[in-house]
Design an enzyme around this catalytic site. Structure first.
Site, PDB file in Angstrom:
ATOM      1  N   CYS A   1      28.713  30.974 -17.055  1.00 41.66           N
ATOM      2  CA  CYS A   1      27.380  31.022 -17.243  1.00 41.66           C
ATOM      3  C   CYS A   1      26.846  32.295 -18.164  1.00 41.66           C
ATOM      4  O   CYS A   1      27.242  33.329 -17.942  1.00 41.66           O
ATOM      5  CB  CYS A   1      26.362  31.187 -16.033  1.00 41.66           C
ATOM      6  SG  CYS A   1      24.709  30.983 -16.232  1.00 41.66           S
TER       7      CYS A   1
ATOM      8  N   CYS B   1      23.410  26.596 -17.265  1.00 43.80           N
ATOM      9  CA  CYS B   1      24.859  26.424 -17.692  1.00 43.80           C
ATOM     10  C   CYS B   1      25.066  25.130 -16.945  1.00 43.80           C
ATOM     11  O   CYS B   1      26.351  24.478 -17.127  1.00 43.80           O
ATOM     12  CB  CYS B   1      25.720  27.461 -16.981  1.00 43.80           C
ATOM     13  SG  CYS B   1      25.896  27.442 -15.262  1.00 43.80           S
TER      14      CYS B   1
ATOM     15  N   CYS C   1      26.056  28.863 -10.097  1.00 48.39           N
ATOM     16  CA  CYS C   1      26.306  28.792 -11.608  1.00 48.39           C
ATOM     17  C   CYS C   1      27.860  28.444 -11.901  1.00 48.39           C
ATOM     18  O   CYS C   1      28.654  28.516 -10.546  1.00 48.39           O
ATOM     19  CB  CYS C   1      26.089  29.876 -12.433  1.00 48.39           C
ATOM     20  SG  CYS C   1      24.156  30.522 -12.426  1.00 48.39           S
TER      21      CYS C   1
ATOM     22  N   ASP D   1      64.553   7.500 -20.493  1.00 53.00           N
ATOM     23  CA  ASP D   1      63.999   7.143 -21.446  1.00 53.00           C
ATOM     24  C   ASP D   1      64.479   7.534 -22.971  1.00 53.00           C
ATOM     25  O   ASP D   1      64.958   8.553 -23.086  1.00 53.00           O
ATOM     26  CB  ASP D   1      62.505   7.698 -21.455  1.00 53.00           C
ATOM     27  CG  ASP D   1      61.723   7.147 -22.621  1.00 53.00           C
ATOM     28  OD1 ASP D   1      61.029   6.162 -22.455  1.00 53.00           O
ATOM     29  OD2 ASP D   1      61.450   7.995 -23.855  1.00 53.00           O
TER      30      ASP D   1
ATOM     31  N   THR E   1      18.576  35.087  -6.439  1.00 52.73           N
ATOM     32  CA  THR E   1      17.936  33.871  -6.944  1.00 52.73           C
ATOM     33  C   THR E   1      17.983  32.631  -6.298  1.00 52.73           C
ATOM     34  O   THR E   1      17.140  31.573  -6.708  1.00 52.73           O
ATOM     35  CB  THR E   1      18.117  33.899  -8.399  1.00 52.73           C
ATOM     36  OG1 THR E   1      19.857  33.260  -8.382  1.00 52.73           O
ATOM     37  CG2 THR E   1      18.246  35.198  -9.205  1.00 52.73           C
TER      38      THR E   1
ATOM     39  N   CYS F   1      21.788  26.019 -11.541  1.00 55.82           N
ATOM     40  CA  CYS F   1      21.108  26.559 -12.634  1.00 55.82           C
ATOM     41  C   CYS F   1      20.938  25.807 -13.746  1.00 55.82           C
ATOM     42  O   CYS F   1      21.533  24.648 -14.117  1.00 55.82           O
ATOM     43  CB  CYS F   1      22.349  27.420 -13.383  1.00 55.82           C
ATOM     44  SG  CYS F   1      21.976  28.451 -14.853  1.00 55.82           S
TER      45      CYS F   1
ATOM     46  N   ARG G   1      20.365  26.067  -5.473  1.00 53.33           N
ATOM     47  CA  ARG G   1      20.170  25.135  -6.498  1.00 53.33           C
ATOM     48  C   ARG G   1      21.130  25.302  -7.619  1.00 53.33           C
ATOM     49  O   ARG G   1      21.246  26.368  -8.166  1.00 53.33           O
ATOM     50  CB  ARG G   1      18.832  24.806  -6.675  1.00 53.33           C
ATOM     51  CG  ARG G   1      17.961  26.208  -7.314  1.00 53.33           C
ATOM     52  CD  ARG G   1      16.565  26.103  -7.281  1.00 53.33           C
ATOM     53  NE  ARG G   1      15.672  26.964  -8.104  1.00 53.33           N
ATOM     54  CZ  ARG G   1      15.480  28.125  -7.593  1.00 53.33           C
ATOM     55  NH1 ARG G   1      15.677  28.560  -6.243  1.00 53.33           N
ATOM     56  NH2 ARG G   1      15.050  29.151  -8.261  1.00 53.33           N
TER      57      ARG G   1
END
Length: 491
Positions: A38, A68, A34, A440, A30, A65, A63
Protein backbone atom coordinates in the site's frame (compact mmCIF):
# COMPACT_ATOMS: atom_id res chain seq x y z
CA UNK A 1 3.99 -15.91 7.28
CA UNK A 2 1.78 -13.53 9.25
CA UNK A 3 3.21 -14.87 12.52
CA UNK A 4 6.75 -13.74 11.56
CA UNK A 5 6.37 -10.14 12.71
CA UNK A 6 9.86 -9.02 11.70
CA UNK A 7 9.51 -10.34 8.14
CA UNK A 8 6.07 -8.76 7.80
CA UNK A 9 7.39 -5.43 9.07
CA UNK A 10 10.28 -5.50 6.57
CA UNK A 11 7.93 -6.30 3.68
CA UNK A 12 5.48 -3.56 4.70
CA UNK A 13 8.20 -0.95 5.16
CA UNK A 14 9.64 -1.82 1.73
CA UNK A 15 6.13 -1.83 0.23
CA UNK A 16 7.11 -5.09 -1.42
CA UNK A 17 4.38 -6.19 -3.84
CA UNK A 18 5.74 -9.74 -3.88
CA UNK A 19 4.03 -10.29 -0.53
CA UNK A 20 0.59 -9.02 -1.58
CA UNK A 21 -1.82 -11.85 -0.81
CA UNK A 22 0.62 -13.61 1.49
CA UNK A 23 -0.57 -11.52 4.46
CA UNK A 24 -2.52 -8.34 5.24
CA UNK A 25 -1.55 -5.32 7.33
CA UNK A 26 -4.16 -3.85 9.67
CA UNK A 27 -3.76 -0.53 11.49
CA UNK A 28 -5.48 -0.28 14.85
CA UNK A 29 -5.55 3.53 14.87
CA UNK A 30 -7.47 3.78 11.57
CA UNK A 31 -9.41 0.52 11.56
CA UNK A 32 -8.19 -0.17 8.01
CA UNK A 33 -6.40 -3.19 6.54
CA UNK A 34 -4.11 -3.01 3.48
CA UNK A 35 -1.88 -5.07 1.25
CA UNK A 36 1.85 -4.86 2.16
CA UNK A 37 2.58 -2.68 -0.89
CA UNK A 38 0.00 0.00 0.00
CA UNK A 39 1.47 3.40 -1.01
CA UNK A 40 0.01 5.19 2.01
CA UNK A 41 2.61 6.31 4.56
CA UNK A 42 3.43 3.49 6.94
CA UNK A 43 2.02 3.52 10.49
CA UNK A 44 4.06 2.95 13.62
CA UNK A 45 4.98 -0.73 14.13
CA UNK A 46 3.13 -0.88 17.47
CA UNK A 47 -0.10 0.02 15.65
CA UNK A 48 0.22 -2.71 13.01
CA UNK A 49 -1.40 -6.15 13.12
CA UNK A 50 -0.85 -8.91 10.57
CA UNK A 51 -3.49 -11.31 9.31
CA UNK A 52 -3.24 -14.34 6.98
CA UNK A 53 -6.38 -13.49 5.00
CA UNK A 54 -8.68 -10.62 4.17
CA UNK A 55 -11.47 -12.53 5.88
CA UNK A 56 -9.48 -12.68 9.12
CA UNK A 57 -8.89 -8.93 9.02
CA UNK A 58 -12.57 -8.27 8.32
CA UNK A 59 -13.60 -10.61 11.11
CA UNK A 60 -11.36 -8.63 13.48
CA UNK A 61 -13.31 -5.48 12.61
CA UNK A 62 -11.05 -3.85 10.02
CA UNK A 63 -12.33 -2.43 6.74
CA UNK A 64 -10.57 -2.52 3.36
CA UNK A 65 -8.30 0.34 2.30
CA UNK A 66 -9.89 2.37 -0.50
CA UNK A 67 -6.53 3.12 -2.08
CA UNK A 68 -4.71 -0.23 -2.33
CA UNK A 69 -7.84 -2.43 -2.62
CA UNK A 70 -6.43 -5.39 -0.62
CA UNK A 71 -9.29 -7.69 -1.63
CA UNK A 72 -8.08 -7.39 -5.25
CA UNK A 73 -4.53 -8.59 -4.56
CA UNK A 74 -3.33 -11.95 -5.94
CA UNK A 75 -4.31 -14.93 -3.83
CA UNK A 76 -1.85 -16.64 -1.53
CA UNK A 77 0.23 -19.07 -3.61
CA UNK A 78 0.25 -21.66 -0.86
CA UNK A 79 -3.37 -22.68 -1.51
CA UNK A 80 -2.44 -23.89 -4.98
CA UNK A 81 0.93 -25.31 -3.97
CA UNK A 82 -0.28 -27.52 -1.16
CA UNK A 83 -2.45 -30.63 -1.08
CA UNK A 84 -3.47 -30.64 2.60
CA UNK A 85 -6.92 -30.06 4.07
CA UNK A 86 -6.66 -26.28 4.41
CA UNK A 87 -5.38 -25.78 0.87
CA UNK A 88 -8.05 -28.02 -0.64
CA UNK A 89 -10.73 -26.20 1.37
CA UNK A 90 -9.50 -22.79 0.21
CA UNK A 91 -9.61 -23.88 -3.44
CA UNK A 92 -13.16 -25.16 -3.01
CA UNK A 93 -14.31 -21.98 -1.27
CA UNK A 94 -12.82 -19.91 -4.11
CA UNK A 95 -14.81 -22.07 -6.54
CA UNK A 96 -18.02 -21.14 -4.69
CA UNK A 97 -18.78 -24.46 -2.96
CA UNK A 98 -19.85 -22.87 0.35
CA UNK A 99 -22.33 -20.58 -1.41
CA UNK A 100 -23.78 -23.50 -3.39
CA UNK A 101 -23.64 -26.32 -0.84
CA UNK A 102 -22.97 -24.73 2.54
CA UNK A 103 -20.27 -25.72 5.02
CA UNK A 104 -21.65 -29.31 5.28
CA UNK A 105 -21.22 -29.64 1.51
CA UNK A 106 -17.65 -28.36 1.76
CA UNK A 107 -16.86 -30.83 4.54
CA UNK A 108 -18.44 -33.72 2.63
CA UNK A 109 -16.29 -33.01 -0.42
CA UNK A 110 -13.19 -32.99 1.75
CA UNK A 111 -14.14 -36.13 3.68
CA UNK A 112 -13.94 -34.46 7.10
CA UNK A 113 -16.45 -33.24 9.67
CA UNK A 114 -17.54 -29.61 9.60
CA UNK A 115 -15.86 -29.10 12.96
CA UNK A 116 -12.52 -30.40 11.68
CA UNK A 117 -12.68 -28.16 8.62
CA UNK A 118 -13.57 -25.09 10.66
CA UNK A 119 -10.82 -25.78 13.20
CA UNK A 120 -8.17 -26.24 10.52
CA UNK A 121 -9.13 -23.10 8.61
CA UNK A 122 -9.19 -21.01 11.77
CA UNK A 123 -5.69 -22.23 12.60
CA UNK A 124 -4.34 -21.65 9.07
CA UNK A 125 -6.09 -18.51 7.82
CA UNK A 126 -7.68 -17.00 10.91
CA UNK A 127 -11.26 -17.39 9.67
CA UNK A 128 -13.79 -20.16 9.21
CA UNK A 129 -15.45 -21.17 5.94
CA UNK A 130 -18.45 -18.87 6.41
CA UNK A 131 -16.25 -15.82 7.00
CA UNK A 132 -14.08 -16.72 4.00
CA UNK A 133 -17.13 -17.13 1.79
CA UNK A 134 -18.54 -13.82 3.08
CA UNK A 135 -15.30 -12.03 2.15
CA UNK A 136 -15.51 -13.52 -1.32
CA UNK A 137 -19.14 -12.43 -1.67
CA UNK A 138 -18.12 -8.89 -0.72
CA UNK A 139 -15.43 -8.86 -3.42
CA UNK A 140 -17.85 -10.25 -6.02
CA UNK A 141 -20.40 -7.62 -5.06
CA UNK A 142 -17.83 -4.85 -5.44
CA UNK A 143 -16.89 -6.09 -8.91
CA UNK A 144 -20.52 -6.17 -10.02
CA UNK A 145 -21.28 -2.77 -8.49
CA UNK A 146 -18.28 -1.17 -10.21
CA UNK A 147 -18.29 -2.93 -13.60
CA UNK A 148 -21.98 -3.41 -14.38
CA UNK A 149 -25.20 -1.43 -14.56
CA UNK A 150 -27.22 -4.07 -12.72
CA UNK A 151 -29.76 -2.91 -10.14
CA UNK A 152 -28.41 -3.33 -6.62
CA UNK A 153 -30.96 -6.04 -5.79
CA UNK A 154 -29.68 -8.12 -8.73
CA UNK A 155 -26.09 -7.52 -7.62
CA UNK A 156 -26.91 -8.74 -4.12
CA UNK A 157 -28.33 -12.06 -5.22
CA UNK A 158 -25.77 -12.59 -8.00
CA UNK A 159 -23.00 -12.16 -5.42
CA UNK A 160 -24.58 -14.84 -3.22
CA UNK A 161 -26.19 -12.76 -0.47
CA UNK A 162 -29.40 -14.12 1.02
CA UNK A 163 -30.94 -10.66 1.34
CA UNK A 164 -30.43 -7.07 0.24
CA UNK A 165 -30.00 -6.10 3.88
CA UNK A 166 -27.08 -8.52 4.32
CA UNK A 167 -25.57 -7.19 1.08
CA UNK A 168 -25.80 -3.56 2.21
CA UNK A 169 -24.45 -4.29 5.68
CA UNK A 170 -21.51 -6.34 4.41
CA UNK A 171 -20.47 -3.79 1.78
CA UNK A 172 -20.58 -1.00 4.36
CA UNK A 173 -18.58 -3.03 6.88
CA UNK A 174 -15.89 -4.10 4.41
CA UNK A 175 -15.53 -0.96 2.29
CA UNK A 176 -16.90 1.78 4.56
CA UNK A 177 -19.10 2.88 1.67
CA UNK A 178 -22.63 2.04 0.61
CA UNK A 179 -23.06 0.13 -2.68
CA UNK A 180 -24.36 3.32 -4.31
CA UNK A 181 -21.28 5.25 -3.16
CA UNK A 182 -19.01 2.48 -4.49
CA UNK A 183 -20.63 2.75 -7.90
CA UNK A 184 -20.47 6.54 -7.90
CA UNK A 185 -16.71 6.46 -7.14
CA UNK A 186 -16.08 3.89 -9.88
CA UNK A 187 -17.92 5.97 -12.51
CA UNK A 188 -15.40 8.80 -12.13
CA UNK A 189 -12.97 6.89 -14.36
CA UNK A 190 -13.37 5.81 -18.00
CA UNK A 191 -15.55 2.77 -18.72
CA UNK A 192 -15.09 0.72 -21.87
CA UNK A 193 -17.24 -2.33 -21.33
CA UNK A 194 -18.91 -4.17 -24.21
CA UNK A 195 -22.66 -4.49 -23.53
CA UNK A 196 -23.43 -7.80 -21.84
CA UNK A 197 -19.89 -8.34 -20.59
CA UNK A 198 -17.90 -7.63 -17.44
CA UNK A 199 -14.41 -6.20 -17.89
CA UNK A 200 -12.00 -7.07 -15.08
CA UNK A 201 -8.29 -6.85 -14.31
CA UNK A 202 -6.75 -10.06 -12.95
CA UNK A 203 -3.63 -9.24 -10.92
CA UNK A 204 -0.52 -11.41 -10.62
CA UNK A 205 2.89 -11.36 -8.98
CA UNK A 206 5.52 -10.26 -11.49
CA UNK A 207 7.31 -11.35 -13.48
CA UNK A 208 4.97 -13.24 -15.78
CA UNK A 209 6.22 -14.72 -19.04
CA UNK A 210 3.19 -15.00 -21.34
CA UNK A 211 4.95 -16.89 -24.14
CA UNK A 212 4.45 -20.52 -23.15
CA UNK A 213 1.35 -19.73 -21.10
CA UNK A 214 -0.76 -18.27 -23.90
CA UNK A 215 1.22 -20.07 -26.59
CA UNK A 216 0.21 -23.44 -25.16
CA UNK A 217 -3.44 -22.48 -24.85
CA UNK A 218 -3.55 -21.07 -28.39
CA UNK A 219 -1.66 -23.94 -30.05
CA UNK A 220 -3.88 -26.59 -28.48
CA UNK A 221 -7.17 -24.66 -28.77
CA UNK A 222 -10.17 -26.81 -29.74
CA UNK A 223 -12.10 -25.21 -32.63
CA UNK A 224 -15.57 -24.21 -31.52
CA UNK A 225 -14.54 -24.27 -27.83
CA UNK A 226 -11.38 -22.10 -27.82
CA UNK A 227 -9.60 -19.69 -30.13
CA UNK A 228 -6.85 -17.06 -30.23
CA UNK A 229 -8.18 -13.81 -31.69
CA UNK A 230 -7.43 -10.10 -31.33
CA UNK A 231 -4.37 -10.82 -29.14
CA UNK A 232 -6.52 -12.70 -26.63
CA UNK A 233 -7.38 -16.26 -25.70
CA UNK A 234 -11.14 -16.91 -25.93
CA UNK A 235 -13.05 -19.94 -24.69
CA UNK A 236 -16.40 -21.22 -23.49
CA UNK A 237 -17.05 -21.96 -19.81
CA UNK A 238 -19.29 -24.67 -18.37
CA UNK A 239 -20.22 -23.38 -14.90
CA UNK A 240 -22.41 -24.56 -11.99
CA UNK A 241 -25.33 -22.23 -12.66
CA UNK A 242 -25.00 -21.72 -16.40
CA UNK A 243 -22.34 -21.11 -19.01
CA UNK A 244 -20.41 -18.26 -20.54
CA UNK A 245 -17.41 -17.13 -22.53
CA UNK A 246 -14.20 -15.44 -21.50
CA UNK A 247 -11.47 -13.49 -23.28
CA UNK A 248 -8.08 -13.23 -21.56
CA UNK A 249 -5.40 -10.88 -22.84
CA UNK A 250 -1.91 -10.41 -21.32
CA UNK A 251 -1.01 -6.86 -20.32
CA UNK A 252 2.23 -5.68 -18.69
CA UNK A 253 0.83 -5.53 -15.14
CA UNK A 254 -2.39 -7.57 -15.28
CA UNK A 255 -4.50 -9.93 -17.36
CA UNK A 256 -7.43 -8.18 -19.04
CA UNK A 257 -10.51 -10.37 -18.60
CA UNK A 258 -13.86 -10.01 -20.35
CA UNK A 259 -16.59 -12.32 -19.10
CA UNK A 260 -20.06 -12.93 -20.53
CA UNK A 261 -22.16 -15.15 -18.24
CA UNK A 262 -25.69 -16.48 -18.51
CA UNK A 263 -25.99 -16.40 -14.70
CA UNK A 264 -24.02 -13.85 -12.68
CA UNK A 265 -23.97 -16.16 -9.66
CA UNK A 266 -21.11 -17.87 -11.51
CA UNK A 267 -18.90 -14.77 -11.42
CA UNK A 268 -16.68 -15.69 -8.45
CA UNK A 269 -16.25 -19.25 -9.69
CA UNK A 270 -15.47 -18.09 -13.22
CA UNK A 271 -12.79 -15.69 -11.96
CA UNK A 272 -11.30 -18.44 -9.80
CA UNK A 273 -11.14 -20.80 -12.78
CA UNK A 274 -9.52 -18.18 -15.01
CA UNK A 275 -6.90 -17.44 -12.37
CA UNK A 276 -6.24 -21.15 -12.03
CA UNK A 277 -6.04 -21.61 -15.81
CA UNK A 278 -3.27 -18.99 -16.02
CA UNK A 279 -1.60 -19.92 -12.70
CA UNK A 280 -1.92 -16.30 -11.58
CA UNK A 281 -1.49 -16.96 -7.86
CA UNK A 282 1.97 -18.47 -8.33
CA UNK A 283 5.01 -17.02 -6.57
CA UNK A 284 7.55 -16.71 -9.43
CA UNK A 285 10.26 -15.36 -7.13
CA UNK A 286 10.26 -18.55 -5.06
CA UNK A 287 9.95 -20.85 -8.08
CA UNK A 288 12.67 -19.20 -10.13
CA UNK A 289 15.07 -18.90 -7.18
CA UNK A 290 14.83 -22.64 -6.56
CA UNK A 291 15.30 -23.59 -10.22
CA UNK A 292 18.06 -21.06 -10.78
CA UNK A 293 20.14 -22.95 -8.22
CA UNK A 294 20.68 -25.65 -10.85
CA UNK A 295 23.34 -24.41 -13.31
CA UNK A 296 21.65 -26.34 -16.12
CA UNK A 297 18.40 -24.42 -15.64
CA UNK A 298 19.77 -21.02 -14.57
CA UNK A 299 20.28 -19.69 -18.15
CA UNK A 300 16.73 -20.72 -19.08
CA UNK A 301 15.27 -18.95 -16.04
CA UNK A 302 17.37 -15.83 -16.59
CA UNK A 303 16.31 -15.67 -20.27
CA UNK A 304 12.56 -15.71 -19.57
CA UNK A 305 11.72 -15.56 -15.84
CA UNK A 306 8.22 -16.00 -14.52
CA UNK A 307 7.01 -18.94 -16.58
CA UNK A 308 3.68 -20.29 -15.37
CA UNK A 309 2.09 -23.73 -15.79
CA UNK A 310 -0.84 -23.50 -18.23
CA UNK A 311 -3.67 -25.30 -16.49
CA UNK A 312 -7.38 -25.71 -17.20
CA UNK A 313 -10.84 -24.40 -16.34
CA UNK A 314 -12.27 -27.94 -16.33
CA UNK A 315 -10.26 -30.87 -15.00
CA UNK A 316 -12.46 -33.56 -16.54
CA UNK A 317 -12.21 -31.86 -19.94
CA UNK A 318 -8.44 -31.78 -19.73
CA UNK A 319 -8.22 -35.45 -18.74
CA UNK A 320 -10.27 -36.41 -21.80
CA UNK A 321 -8.06 -34.24 -24.01
CA UNK A 322 -4.91 -35.76 -22.51
CA UNK A 323 -6.07 -39.19 -23.69
CA UNK A 324 -6.92 -37.78 -27.12
CA UNK A 325 -3.39 -36.38 -27.31
CA UNK A 326 -1.59 -39.65 -26.62
CA UNK A 327 1.03 -40.37 -29.30
CA UNK A 328 -0.40 -37.91 -31.83
CA UNK A 329 0.53 -34.41 -32.95
CA UNK A 330 -0.96 -31.26 -31.46
CA UNK A 331 -2.93 -30.70 -34.67
CA UNK A 332 -4.37 -34.24 -34.61
CA UNK A 333 -5.38 -33.90 -30.96
CA UNK A 334 -7.20 -30.65 -31.77
CA UNK A 335 -9.03 -32.33 -34.64
CA UNK A 336 -10.17 -35.24 -32.46
CA UNK A 337 -11.33 -32.88 -29.71
CA UNK A 338 -13.17 -30.62 -32.17
CA UNK A 339 -15.10 -33.64 -33.53
CA UNK A 340 -16.11 -34.63 -30.01
CA UNK A 341 -17.23 -31.08 -29.22
CA UNK A 342 -19.32 -30.82 -32.38
CA UNK A 343 -20.92 -34.23 -31.84
CA UNK A 344 -21.47 -34.27 -28.06
CA UNK A 345 -20.90 -30.73 -26.76
CA UNK A 346 -23.80 -28.54 -25.71
CA UNK A 347 -24.31 -25.72 -28.26
CA UNK A 348 -24.23 -22.19 -26.90
CA UNK A 349 -27.54 -20.32 -26.87
CA UNK A 350 -26.01 -17.57 -29.00
CA UNK A 351 -22.58 -16.99 -30.50
CA UNK A 352 -21.56 -13.76 -28.82
CA UNK A 353 -17.81 -14.34 -29.08
CA UNK A 354 -16.35 -15.10 -32.50
CA UNK A 355 -16.61 -18.72 -33.59
CA UNK A 356 -17.15 -20.14 -30.10
CA UNK A 357 -20.08 -22.51 -30.47
CA UNK A 358 -19.92 -25.36 -27.96
CA UNK A 359 -19.25 -26.31 -24.39
CA UNK A 360 -16.79 -29.20 -24.26
CA UNK A 361 -18.72 -32.47 -23.77
CA UNK A 362 -19.25 -33.60 -20.21
CA UNK A 363 -18.02 -37.09 -19.22
CA UNK A 364 -21.62 -38.31 -18.97
CA UNK A 365 -22.16 -37.62 -22.67
CA UNK A 366 -18.91 -39.28 -23.73
CA UNK A 367 -19.49 -42.34 -21.55
CA UNK A 368 -22.64 -43.03 -23.60
CA UNK A 369 -21.06 -42.17 -26.96
CA UNK A 370 -21.42 -44.59 -29.86
CA UNK A 371 -17.93 -46.15 -30.33
CA UNK A 372 -18.36 -45.96 -34.09
CA UNK A 373 -18.43 -42.14 -33.91
CA UNK A 374 -15.05 -41.96 -32.14
CA UNK A 375 -12.48 -41.81 -34.96
CA UNK A 376 -9.70 -43.24 -32.81
CA UNK A 377 -7.68 -46.44 -32.62
CA UNK A 378 -9.67 -49.07 -30.77
CA UNK A 379 -7.39 -49.14 -27.70
CA UNK A 380 -7.53 -45.37 -27.26
CA UNK A 381 -11.27 -45.36 -27.87
CA UNK A 382 -11.71 -47.93 -25.08
CA UNK A 383 -9.49 -45.84 -22.77
CA UNK A 384 -11.49 -42.71 -23.52
CA UNK A 385 -14.82 -44.35 -22.76
CA UNK A 386 -13.47 -45.99 -19.59
CA UNK A 387 -12.11 -42.64 -18.35
CA UNK A 388 -15.35 -40.83 -19.19
CA UNK A 389 -17.39 -43.50 -17.38
CA UNK A 390 -15.15 -43.33 -14.29
CA UNK A 391 -15.38 -39.53 -14.21
CA UNK A 392 -19.16 -39.59 -14.71
CA UNK A 393 -19.61 -42.14 -11.92
CA UNK A 394 -17.38 -40.22 -9.50
CA UNK A 395 -14.89 -43.11 -9.32
CA UNK A 396 -12.16 -40.67 -10.37
CA UNK A 397 -12.38 -37.15 -8.92
CA UNK A 398 -10.20 -34.38 -10.35
CA UNK A 399 -11.77 -31.33 -8.69
CA UNK A 400 -9.89 -28.53 -6.98
CA UNK A 401 -10.54 -30.10 -3.58
CA UNK A 402 -9.63 -33.69 -4.45
CA UNK A 403 -6.61 -35.64 -3.29
CA UNK A 404 -3.75 -35.55 -5.83
CA UNK A 405 -2.20 -38.90 -4.98
CA UNK A 406 -5.51 -40.73 -4.85
CA UNK A 407 -6.42 -39.32 -8.26
CA UNK A 408 -3.07 -40.46 -9.66
CA UNK A 409 -3.60 -44.00 -8.38
CA UNK A 410 -7.11 -44.26 -9.83
CA UNK A 411 -6.05 -42.86 -13.18
CA UNK A 412 -3.14 -45.29 -13.38
CA UNK A 413 -5.49 -48.21 -12.72
CA UNK A 414 -7.36 -47.56 -15.99
CA UNK A 415 -6.10 -49.50 -19.02
CA UNK A 416 -4.30 -47.31 -21.53
CA UNK A 417 -3.33 -44.56 -19.08
CA UNK A 418 0.38 -44.64 -18.39
CA UNK A 419 2.76 -42.51 -16.30
CA UNK A 420 3.03 -39.72 -18.90
CA UNK A 421 -0.74 -39.20 -19.07
CA UNK A 422 -1.09 -39.42 -15.29
CA UNK A 423 1.56 -36.76 -14.70
CA UNK A 424 0.27 -34.41 -17.41
CA UNK A 425 -3.19 -34.59 -15.83
CA UNK A 426 -1.66 -34.05 -12.39
CA UNK A 427 0.24 -31.02 -13.69
CA UNK A 428 -2.47 -29.25 -15.63
CA UNK A 429 -5.80 -30.57 -14.30
CA UNK A 430 -5.05 -31.23 -10.62
CA UNK A 431 -2.56 -28.36 -10.38
CA UNK A 432 0.26 -30.26 -8.64
CA UNK A 433 3.31 -27.95 -8.92
CA UNK A 434 5.65 -30.93 -8.53
CA UNK A 435 4.23 -33.12 -11.33
CA UNK A 436 7.03 -34.39 -13.56
CA UNK A 437 7.17 -36.13 -16.96
CA UNK A 438 10.69 -37.61 -17.38
CA UNK A 439 9.57 -39.87 -20.25
CA UNK A 440 8.29 -36.98 -22.37
CA UNK A 441 10.16 -36.75 -25.66
CA UNK A 442 10.48 -32.98 -25.48
CA UNK A 443 11.92 -33.18 -21.96
CA UNK A 444 14.43 -35.82 -22.99
CA UNK A 445 15.58 -33.75 -25.97
CA UNK A 446 15.98 -30.67 -23.79
CA UNK A 447 17.87 -32.70 -21.18
CA UNK A 448 20.29 -34.00 -23.80
CA UNK A 449 20.89 -30.49 -25.17
CA UNK A 450 21.56 -29.10 -21.69
CA UNK A 451 23.81 -31.92 -20.53
CA UNK A 452 21.28 -33.29 -18.05
CA UNK A 453 20.96 -37.06 -17.47
CA UNK A 454 19.41 -38.81 -20.46
CA UNK A 455 17.44 -41.69 -18.99
CA UNK A 456 14.11 -41.09 -17.21
CA UNK A 457 15.38 -42.71 -14.00
CA UNK A 458 18.58 -40.66 -13.90
CA UNK A 459 16.75 -37.46 -14.81
CA UNK A 460 14.22 -38.10 -12.03
CA UNK A 461 17.06 -38.48 -9.51
CA UNK A 462 18.66 -35.23 -10.70
CA UNK A 463 15.28 -33.43 -10.63
CA UNK A 464 14.84 -34.17 -6.93
CA UNK A 465 16.68 -30.88 -6.34
CA UNK A 466 13.93 -29.03 -8.24
CA UNK A 467 11.18 -30.12 -5.89
CA UNK A 468 8.53 -28.94 -5.18
CA UNK A 469 8.64 -27.02 -8.50
CA UNK A 470 9.26 -29.76 -11.09
CA UNK A 471 6.14 -28.80 -13.10
CA UNK A 472 7.71 -25.36 -13.61
CA UNK A 473 11.02 -26.94 -14.57
CA UNK A 474 9.10 -28.83 -17.25
CA UNK A 475 7.90 -25.50 -18.69
CA UNK A 476 11.46 -24.19 -18.89
CA UNK A 477 12.68 -27.41 -20.51
CA UNK A 478 9.83 -27.51 -23.04
CA UNK A 479 10.58 -23.89 -23.94
CA UNK A 480 13.95 -24.90 -25.41
CA UNK A 481 12.09 -26.38 -28.40
CA UNK A 482 10.94 -24.23 -31.32
CA UNK A 483 7.28 -25.23 -31.11
CA UNK A 484 4.19 -23.00 -31.34
CA UNK A 485 3.26 -23.84 -27.74
CA UNK A 486 6.29 -21.84 -26.62
CA UNK A 487 5.50 -18.65 -28.55
CA UNK A 488 2.99 -15.91 -27.92
CA UNK A 489 0.76 -16.08 -31.00
CA UNK A 490 0.54 -13.24 -33.48
CA UNK A 491 -2.46 -10.96 -33.04
Amino acid sequence: MHTDTESCLRAARAKDARFDGWFYVAVVTTGIYCRPSCPVAGPKPENMRFYPSAAAAQQAGFRACKRCRPDASPGSPQWNERADLAARAMRLIADGVVDREGVPGLAARLGYSTRQVERQLLAEVGAGPLALARAQRAQTARLLVETSDLPMADVAFAAGFASIRAFNETVREVYALSPTELRRRARRGPRATTPGTLSLRLPFRPPLCPDNLFGHLAATAVPGVEEWRDSAYHRTLDLPYGHGTVALRPEPDHIACQLALTDLRDLAGAISRCRRLLDLDADPAAVDAALRADPHLAPLVDRAPGRRVPRTVDAAEFAIRAVLGQQVSTAAARTHAARLAAAYGKPLDARRDGTLAYLFPRPEALAEADPATLALPRARRDTLRALAAALAAGEIALGVGDDWQQARARLAALPGIGPWTVEVIAMRALGDPDAFTPTDLGIRRAAAALGLPGTPAALTRHAAAWRPWRAYAVQYLWATDDHPINRLPAA
